[in-house]
Motif scaffolding. Structure first.
Motif, short mmCIF file in Angstrom:
data_model
loop_
_atom_site.label_atom_id
_atom_site.label_comp_id
_atom_site.label_asym_id
_atom_site.label_seq_id
_atom_site.Cartn_x
_atom_site.Cartn_y
_atom_site.Cartn_z
N UNK A 196 0.86 -1.18 0.00
CA UNK A 196 0.00 0.00 0.00
C UNK A 196 0.90 1.24 0.00
N UNK A 197 0.50 2.23 -0.75
CA UNK A 197 1.28 3.47 -0.83
C UNK A 197 0.39 4.61 -0.37
N UNK A 198 0.72 5.19 0.77
CA UNK A 198 -0.10 6.24 1.35
C UNK A 198 0.25 7.60 0.75
N UNK A 199 -0.64 8.55 0.94
CA UNK A 199 -0.37 9.92 0.50
C UNK A 199 0.84 10.48 1.23
N UNK A 200 0.99 10.11 2.51
CA UNK A 200 2.15 10.56 3.28
C UNK A 200 3.43 9.95 2.74
N UNK A 201 3.36 8.67 2.35
CA UNK A 201 4.52 8.01 1.78
C UNK A 201 4.99 8.67 0.50
N UNK A 202 4.05 9.16 -0.28
CA UNK A 202 4.38 9.83 -1.54
C UNK A 202 4.83 11.26 -1.31
N UNK A 203 4.13 11.98 -0.44
CA UNK A 203 4.46 13.38 -0.21
C UNK A 203 5.81 13.56 0.46
N UNK A 204 6.12 12.70 1.40
CA UNK A 204 7.32 12.87 2.20
C UNK A 204 8.46 11.94 1.80
N UNK A 220 -10.50 8.37 -4.88
CA UNK A 220 -10.07 9.55 -4.11
C UNK A 220 -11.27 10.15 -3.39
N UNK A 221 -11.07 10.47 -2.13
CA UNK A 221 -12.06 11.17 -1.32
C UNK A 221 -11.32 12.01 -0.31
N UNK A 222 -12.00 12.74 0.53
CA UNK A 222 -11.34 13.59 1.52
C UNK A 222 -10.88 12.75 2.70
N UNK A 223 -9.60 12.89 3.05
CA UNK A 223 -9.06 12.21 4.22
C UNK A 223 -7.67 12.77 4.52
N UNK A 224 -7.21 12.54 5.73
CA UNK A 224 -5.85 12.93 6.15
C UNK A 224 -5.60 14.43 5.94
N UNK A 225 -6.62 15.22 6.14
CA UNK A 225 -6.46 16.67 6.02
C UNK A 225 -6.39 17.25 7.43
N UNK A 233 -7.47 19.38 0.51
CA UNK A 233 -7.73 18.26 -0.39
C UNK A 233 -6.80 18.28 -1.59
N UNK A 234 -6.50 19.44 -2.12
CA UNK A 234 -5.63 19.53 -3.28
C UNK A 234 -4.26 18.92 -2.99
N UNK A 235 -3.70 19.21 -1.83
CA UNK A 235 -2.40 18.66 -1.46
C UNK A 235 -2.48 17.13 -1.33
N UNK A 236 -3.57 16.65 -0.73
CA UNK A 236 -3.79 15.22 -0.57
C UNK A 236 -3.90 14.53 -1.93
#
Length: 527
Positions: A196-204, A220-225, A233-236
């Protein structure tokens, strides 16, 4: 005889960093050899490179690492000359240091070098999305096992690399841990990593430099904001899309929201494959035409007496005509799991797996803590244990439950985590309140937040007129709702959400053992 490894020195790592435009210098002996690396002082082995990072980092961790045998440490310098922070000098005055301008990027760049580029010997599959990552990963693993393979898995439920296996705390681990798991996979004789590849894993930059043979985008939906994750949401969303920049084949679910933007981003990959479940109307989704003709399509979904589902998969050839049609039986409930199964099927086919293995793998699939059904002896009470924990997964799960069990009373038990994803405290009561007859708020990995405060916020956001209560202790809460359901005699569905079959609870900096929702449900309903 195997080729002897040339020792890696700090000077070698300096060359790697400078080649990637990371400012770096060595304080001490550049000929110091390192083998392995970690960011956890409790896991240091002799000759490791220890990484000093994190908001909670303390110099005492460096002292412990050196005492355990760390050969050197990596830290972020201060000022134009990349000076070492004085507290680190005091903690390890004679230990060589690799000082860099960006410690997060630096550790992601040196980790594959330290672990001798295991990705060169692996098929790496990365799965991202707001919901479904764990389920799809386990489905794909089950298919590969049925095909005679033994893949490793990294995700929010479990870490299993062939050498170590344990309950995960992060969906995507930090770079040093990630590359160690990849090396362990190779050393264990395995040749596939499903992760699994998280948004945090990709961003950081946790997955920086890792080539994915397949990169799959589910939805895609709203989460981890929140202030400590994604500001909006745009950053996510943009973080999620970064997976396409490092994959050979992009696999896209055409049912995802914002699919046009997803498809545009997927063009970064050399090849794009798409899949879609036909829920309403041939070749359409809810009456709306797909933006492109999917390569893999599922249709004709029916429920099986066992509680599972059956559906037909159509696979198109490169020229567009139908290459094959296969009937598949899925050994787990939940109409939304057809989308998850089709994602796994698509990736398995792209990896060269045949439909016999796909059928066998999906027929016996079990995803720990995902749509686990526990029924009372008389069938009047059905507990569903599931990891659903964000707005999109709640919406999907509750819709499916209402469709599959329209005549049952629905009780939902859940909480919200501490220190992150603050939007859930508003979204989850709102979504659940639209479907459930009663809500019970309880503990869910509070970390450094007070459970009372989290539950109070959930209460404040509960829609007017929705029945609800707070039971802070999670085990007490699970037992209470199940005992009540048994006593009332009314056909009920009890949803135990977000923790699945996890046996730890994140409290403060610790992860004490607890009894899982699944274990409690079995104790109460199967006695």
């Amino acid at each position: 005889m195997p080729e002897e490894k040339k020792p890696l020195t700090l000077s070698d790592l300096i060359d790697v960093l400078r080649a990637s435009d990371v400012e770096a210098r060595v304080l001490g002996d550049g000929a110091t050899c390192v083998d392995g690396m970690t960011i956890d002082s409790r896991e240091v082995a002799p000759r490791n490179l220890f990484v000093c990072k994190g908001a909670g980092f303390r110099p005492a961790f460096l002292e412990s690492a050196v005492a355990a045998g760390a050969a050197a440490y990596l830290c972020e310098g201060v000022g134009e000359g990349l000076s070492i922070p004085s507290e680190l000098v005091a903690a390890a005055a004679v230990t060589p240091a690799l000082v860099v301008s960006d410690v997060r990027r630096a550790m992601a760049l040196v980790a594959p070098v330290i672990y001798r580029h295991p990705e060169d010997q692996l098929h790496v599959v990365g799965i991202t999305g707001t919901k479904g990552k764990s389920t799809v990963a386990y489905m794909l693993r089950s298919i590969l096992v049925a095909a005679g393979q033994e893949p490793s898995i990294l995700g929010s439920i479990e870490t299993d690399d062939g050498k170590v296996r344990y309950e995960s705390h992060n969906t995507t681990p930090e770079a040093p841990d990630l590359w160690r798991h990849l090396r362990n996979t190779v050393d264990a004789g395995r040749r596939t990593m499903v992760m699994e590849v998280s948004s945090q894993g990709l961003k950081y930059d946790r997955v920086l430099g890792l080539p994915f043979e397949i990169g799959c985008f589910l939805n895609i939906g709203r989460d981890h904001i929140s202030g400590v994750e994604h500001p909006d949401f745009e950053d996510y969303f943009a973080s999620k899309l970064r997976i396409f920049n490092q994959c050979e084949v992009a696999v896209v679910n055409l049912a995802s929201d914002h699919v046009d933007r997803v498809l545009q981003a997927a063009k970064s990959a050399p090849c794009v494959a798409t899949f879609a479940v036909e829920h309403a109307g041939e070749g359409s989704h809810g009456g709306k035409a797909w933006p492109v003709e999917p390569l893999f399509t599922a249709s004709g979904v029916t429920q099986l007496p066992t509680g599972g589902l059956a559906f037909t998969v159509r696979e198109r050839a490169a020229e567009g005509e139908i290459a094959c049609e296969e009937r598949i039986e899925l050994g787990m409930p939940g109409l939304f799991n057809v989308d998850n199964a089709l994602a796994a099927i698509s990736m398995a086919r792209l990896l060269g797996v045949g439909y016999d293995a796909i059928r066998a793998g999906l027929a016996r699939i079990r995803v720990p803590g995902r749509m686990e059904l526990v029924s009372s002896a008389d069938g009047h009470v059905l507990a569903i244990v599931d990891y659903a924990h964000n707005e999109l997964s709640f919406e999907t799960l509750f819709k499916s439950v209402k469709a599959e069990y329209p005549d049952r009373r629905v009780v939902a038990l859940f909480g919200a985590p501490g220190g992150k994803a603050h939007e859930r405290r508003e979204a989850l009561p709102r979504v659940a309140g639209a479907y459930a007859d009663h809500l019970v708020y309880t503990e869910e990995d509070p970390a450094h937040d007070r459970v009372e405060d989290i539950c109070a916020e959930l209460v404040r956001n509960t829609p007017e007129g929705v029945s609800h209560e707070v039971i802070l202790d999670r085990e007490e809460a699970v037992r209470t709702v199940l005992e009540r359901a048994l006593a009332c005699g009314e056909p009920s569905v009890v949803l135990l959400l977000a923790k699945g079959d996890e046996e730890t609870m994140h409290r403060g900096d610790e992860y004490p053992e607890v009894k899982s929702d699944l274990a409690i449900a079995r104790e109460v309903l199967l006695r």
